[in-house]
Design an enzyme around this catalytic site. Structure first.
Site, mmCIF file in Angstrom:
data_model
loop_
_atom_site.group_PDB
_atom_site.id
_atom_site.type_symbol
_atom_site.label_atom_id
_atom_site.label_comp_id
_atom_site.label_asym_id
_atom_site.label_seq_id
_atom_site.Cartn_x
_atom_site.Cartn_y
_atom_site.Cartn_z
ATOM 1 N N GLY A 164 68.187 -44.280 -3.071
ATOM 2 C CA GLY A 164 67.999 -45.201 -1.956
ATOM 3 C C GLY A 164 69.305 -45.883 -1.602
ATOM 4 O O GLY A 164 70.394 -45.386 -1.909
ATOM 5 N N SER A 165 69.172 -47.050 -0.994
ATOM 6 C CA SER A 165 70.355 -47.734 -0.475
ATOM 7 C C SER A 165 71.132 -48.445 -1.589
ATOM 8 O O SER A 165 70.578 -48.719 -2.666
ATOM 9 C CB SER A 165 69.924 -48.753 0.576
ATOM 10 O OG SER A 165 69.120 -49.725 -0.040
ATOM 11 N N THR A 224 69.534 -52.045 -2.646
ATOM 12 C CA THR A 224 68.313 -51.911 -3.460
ATOM 13 C C THR A 224 68.657 -51.292 -4.801
ATOM 14 O O THR A 224 68.121 -51.698 -5.849
ATOM 15 C CB THR A 224 67.243 -51.061 -2.740
ATOM 16 O OG1 THR A 224 67.100 -51.528 -1.410
ATOM 17 C CG2 THR A 224 65.900 -51.146 -3.432
ATOM 18 N N GLY A 225 69.574 -50.329 -4.796
ATOM 19 C CA GLY A 225 69.966 -49.678 -6.052
ATOM 20 C C GLY A 225 70.569 -50.666 -7.031
ATOM 21 O O GLY A 225 70.279 -50.619 -8.238
ATOM 22 N N GLU A 283 71.050 -42.975 -7.393
ATOM 23 C CA GLU A 283 71.663 -42.105 -6.370
ATOM 24 C C GLU A 283 71.642 -42.890 -5.071
ATOM 25 O O GLU A 283 70.591 -43.031 -4.444
ATOM 26 C CB GLU A 283 70.857 -40.807 -6.228
ATOM 27 C CG GLU A 283 70.790 -39.958 -7.476
ATOM 28 C CD GLU A 283 72.136 -39.374 -7.857
ATOM 29 O OE1 GLU A 283 73.064 -39.396 -7.021
ATOM 30 O OE2 GLU A 283 72.278 -38.915 -8.996
ATOM 31 N N CYS A 340 71.880 -38.569 2.900
ATOM 32 C CA CYS A 340 72.817 -39.424 2.163
ATOM 33 C C CYS A 340 74.210 -38.808 2.109
ATOM 34 O O CYS A 340 75.212 -39.504 2.142
ATOM 35 C CB CYS A 340 72.313 -39.674 0.756
ATOM 36 S SG CYS A 340 72.040 -38.133 -0.142
ATOM 37 N N GLU A 385 77.505 -47.833 6.297
ATOM 38 C CA GLU A 385 76.644 -46.655 6.412
ATOM 39 C C GLU A 385 75.610 -46.893 7.520
ATOM 40 O O GLU A 385 74.837 -47.847 7.460
ATOM 41 C CB GLU A 385 75.913 -46.402 5.086
ATOM 42 C CG GLU A 385 75.075 -45.137 5.117
ATOM 43 C CD GLU A 385 74.158 -44.979 3.895
ATOM 44 O OE1 GLU A 385 73.563 -45.970 3.457
ATOM 45 O OE2 GLU A 385 74.055 -43.847 3.401
HETATM 46 P P1 NDP Z 1 65.845 -48.261 0.250
HETATM 47 O O1 NDP Z 1 66.839 -48.661 -0.775
HETATM 48 O O2 NDP Z 1 65.441 -49.244 1.274
HETATM 49 O O3 NDP Z 1 64.478 -47.774 -0.454
HETATM 50 C C1 NDP Z 1 64.461 -46.741 -1.408
HETATM 51 C C2 NDP Z 1 63.174 -46.830 -2.200
HETATM 52 O O4 NDP Z 1 63.193 -48.028 -2.991
HETATM 53 C C3 NDP Z 1 61.918 -46.897 -1.346
HETATM 54 O O5 NDP Z 1 60.857 -46.211 -1.975
HETATM 55 C C4 NDP Z 1 61.643 -48.393 -1.339
HETATM 56 O O6 NDP Z 1 60.306 -48.706 -1.045
HETATM 57 C C5 NDP Z 1 61.997 -48.763 -2.771
HETATM 58 N N1 NDP Z 1 62.275 -50.168 -3.010
HETATM 59 C C6 NDP Z 1 62.537 -51.151 -2.120
HETATM 60 N N2 NDP Z 1 62.765 -52.315 -2.759
HETATM 61 C C7 NDP Z 1 62.656 -52.067 -4.087
HETATM 62 C C8 NDP Z 1 62.815 -52.857 -5.270
HETATM 63 N N3 NDP Z 1 63.126 -54.149 -5.222
HETATM 64 N N4 NDP Z 1 62.640 -52.267 -6.467
HETATM 65 C C9 NDP Z 1 62.355 -50.946 -6.558
HETATM 66 N N5 NDP Z 1 62.186 -50.149 -5.472
HETATM 67 C C10 NDP Z 1 62.350 -50.699 -4.244
HETATM 68 O O7 NDP Z 1 66.421 -46.930 0.911
HETATM 69 P P2 NDP Z 1 65.834 -46.123 2.147
HETATM 70 O O8 NDP Z 1 64.456 -45.665 1.828
HETATM 71 O O9 NDP Z 1 66.069 -46.908 3.395
HETATM 72 O O10 NDP Z 1 66.753 -44.807 2.139
HETATM 73 C C11 NDP Z 1 67.972 -44.729 2.767
HETATM 74 C C12 NDP Z 1 69.099 -44.929 1.769
HETATM 75 O O11 NDP Z 1 68.963 -43.983 0.722
HETATM 76 C C13 NDP Z 1 70.455 -44.657 2.387
HETATM 77 O O12 NDP Z 1 71.342 -45.666 1.970
HETATM 78 C C14 NDP Z 1 70.859 -43.318 1.803
HETATM 79 O O13 NDP Z 1 72.241 -43.119 1.747
HETATM 80 C C15 NDP Z 1 70.231 -43.364 0.448
HETATM 81 N N6 NDP Z 1 70.028 -42.023 -0.080
HETATM 82 C C16 NDP Z 1 70.809 -41.592 -1.132
HETATM 83 C C17 NDP Z 1 70.694 -40.292 -1.621
HETATM 84 C C18 NDP Z 1 71.510 -39.797 -2.783
HETATM 85 O O14 NDP Z 1 71.139 -38.777 -3.392
HETATM 86 N N7 NDP Z 1 72.611 -40.440 -3.149
HETATM 87 C C19 NDP Z 1 69.761 -39.337 -1.017
HETATM 88 C C20 NDP Z 1 68.970 -39.892 0.063
HETATM 89 C C21 NDP Z 1 69.116 -41.192 0.505
HETATM 90 P P3 NDP Z 1 59.878 -49.060 0.481
HETATM 91 O O15 NDP Z 1 60.437 -47.978 1.372
HETATM 92 O O16 NDP Z 1 58.414 -49.000 0.409
HETATM 93 O O17 NDP Z 1 60.473 -50.394 0.775
#
Ligand code: NDP
Length: 495
Positions: free
Chosen positions: A245-246, A249-250, A268, A302, A399
């Protein structure tokens, strides 16, 4: 232009009252809260899913631990065979899964078929091959003995336990498959938390996993908002987090995991990936490469490139040709097989991209192409090309995760390297040149977890993938994943 008809089983699936997938069956949430799933191509709500609560999280964690107790004892060949069977089932349900994915994410149907289903099956088969090859080492202890006794030692690779797989919305099927394949092949169980925007396909895949012979409790799916991911990460009954994810959040997930008793975490995350075009590249090849690197799945990848550095002698020709090519793209419904460019996946994302267009104008960047919403229902934005003024401009540093390619000319290769390494991220990068010797000399100087030459974005299960610096911790694929999903146990014997 017309949409393909939805399969009856897709219509029926979307109409279901969706529950959580726990202990091998669909169960209703303890919570009465639900979340709408919206088709971004139409703006219409197509399904509702449960927004799991703490009682659901507890139930899933208990079942995942019971599943782990059984699955960790399964023979390696059994684990591999289940993954192979699941790959077959994905292919048998190819059109059904691809249509569900396109309805929830707006991904054009060919990408859903080719990447979300076909590639996912390919990854499953690759991981299945590892099932019978994960092993420890025999070691010779190094210290001299005192009284003539002897020692021998060996290591075991043991599964870490219950994995929490947190998945973003951009490739909700394929990324979930990466995580569940890594977990299952090493003998772990897993609880998947899909994004609230794209929770549907994995619910169907969980059912197929049971058909493939996976014991109940080994794969569980909890739908809901970010709080579900947080609850799972902080739960004392989970042992590893695999998060995609982002960056913000990561970082929060990494902190929570550490605070929850040193739960190990692979992260990731996002990036601001650069593509550098050396002076020798032909304009047509450069433009093909830019479309591949920046506009596939509307840039919502990503690893996609967002920063493009082109030698000053070629930049005008490249921008002119790119503008022409993008203006010919067939933009339309993702369920129409002729569509080449569809919507972005949700409305907040569309609004975020609109904000970036405004920011580019506020900083006097030149909008070469696009820069607006597309006037039709749904979350459409124009494929956009921006010429920045300096490396400090926002569009070269943040990004966007959308179909926005931002350009800057450079004069020397040293300047190109400095530009490509600018910023805190290090996920991917690409170099484009006919001079492979030069590329090989530049590669060590570029900070990126994955560096492509004359290509961008292709991921292969045999090649490790993950980010440096702020783009993450850990690697997926290859043999690299094994370390993250297993503990190393050392055994010493005196004789
Ligand atoms: P987010 O970080 O917003 O969300 C990722 C996941 O985390 C979702 O399932 C989200 O749930 C969940 N989440 C949100 N808050 C929390 C928390 N506090 N604790 C645990 N989990 C949580 O990312 P996006 O979904 O918007 O995805 C886009 C991002 O992902 C971009 O920055 C992109 O670059 C990155 N990405 C990286 C990849 C890699 O392999 N390096 C591959 C693909 C994407 P919910 O959606 O329900 O809020």
């Amino acid at each position: 232009m017309s949409d393909i008809p939805l399969l009856p089983q897709v219509e029926a699936f979307l109409r279901r009252r969706h529950g959580l997938f726990i202990d091998g069956v669909t169960v209703h949430s303890h919570s009465s809260q639900t979340l709408d799933v919206t088709n971004p191509a139409t703006g219409q709500v197509i399904a509702q899913v449960a927004d799991a609560d703490l009682a659901d999280i507890d139930a899933a964690v208990i079942c995942a631990n019971q599943g782990f107790a059984r699955w960790s004892q399964a023979a390696p060949a059994t684990r591999g065979n289940v993954l192979l069977k699941l790959a077959d089932l994905l292919e048998q349900h190819r059109e059904e899964l691809a249509q569900i994915e396109t309805c929830q994410s707006g991904k054009i149907i060919q990408i859903s078929r080719a990447f979300e289903v076909d590639q996912a099956a390919h990854f499953l088969r690759y991981y299945a091959g590892w099932a019978t090859k994960i092993s420890g080492q025999t070691l010779t202890p190094s210290l001299p003995s005192f009284n003539g006794e002897r020692y021998t030692a060996f290591t075991l690779r043991e599964p870490v336990g219950v994995v929490v797989g947190i998945v973003p919305w951009n490739f909700s099927t394929m990324i979930a498959i990466w995580k569940l394949a890594s977990a299952l092949v090493t003998g772990c169980s897993i609880i998947i938390k899909p994004s609230e925007f794209t929770p549907l396909t994995i619910l169907r895949i969980a059912e197929l996993a049971i058909d493939a012979g996976l014991p109940a409790g080994v794969l569980n799916v909890l739908t809901g908002g970010g709080h579900v991911g947080k609850g799972l990460v902080e739960h004392p009954g989970t042992h590893k987090v695999s998060f995609t994810g982002s960056v913000p959040t990561g970082i929060a997930v990494g902190r929570s995991a550490m605070g929850a008793g040193l739960t190990r975490a692979t992260l990731e995350l996002g990036g601001k990936n650069a593509a550098g075009f050396l002076r020798d590249i032909e304009v047509d090849k450069a433009v093909d490469g830019i479309i591949e690197a920046g506009f596939l799945h509307s840039g919502q990848i990503c690893a996609a490139a967002e920063r493009f550095y082109v030698h000053r002698s070629q930049i005008d020709a490249v921008l002119e040709k790119l503008k022409t090519r993008l203006s010919r793209l067939t933009i339309g419904s993702p369920l129409d097989e002729r569509t080449e460019f569809g919507p972005v996946t949700h409305q907040q994302h569309q609004q975020k991209l609109l904000g970036y267009f405004a920011q580019a104008r506020a900083e006097n960047n030149t909008i070469i192409h696009g820069g607006k919403l597309i006037d039709r229902p749904g979350c459409y934005v124009e494929p956009t090309v921006i010429l920045a003024n300096s490396s400090h401009d926002t569009l070269l540093n943040e990004e966007t995760f959308g179909p926005i390619a931002t350009f800057l000319p450079y004069d020397s290769e040293d300047e190109l390297l400095a530009l490509m390494n600018n910023g805190p991220y290090g996920l991917s990068a690409s170099l484009w040149t006919h001079d492979l010797g030069k590329a090989l000399r530049m590669i060590p100087a570029i900070n990126a977890g994955t560096l492509w030459v004359n290509m961008h974005t292709l991921l292969d299960p045999a090649v490790p993938f993950g980010g440096n610096r702020s783009s993450g911790v850990g690697r997926e694929f290859g043999s690299a994943f094994i370390e993250d999903y297993t503990e190393l146990k050392s055994v010493m014997i005196r004789y």
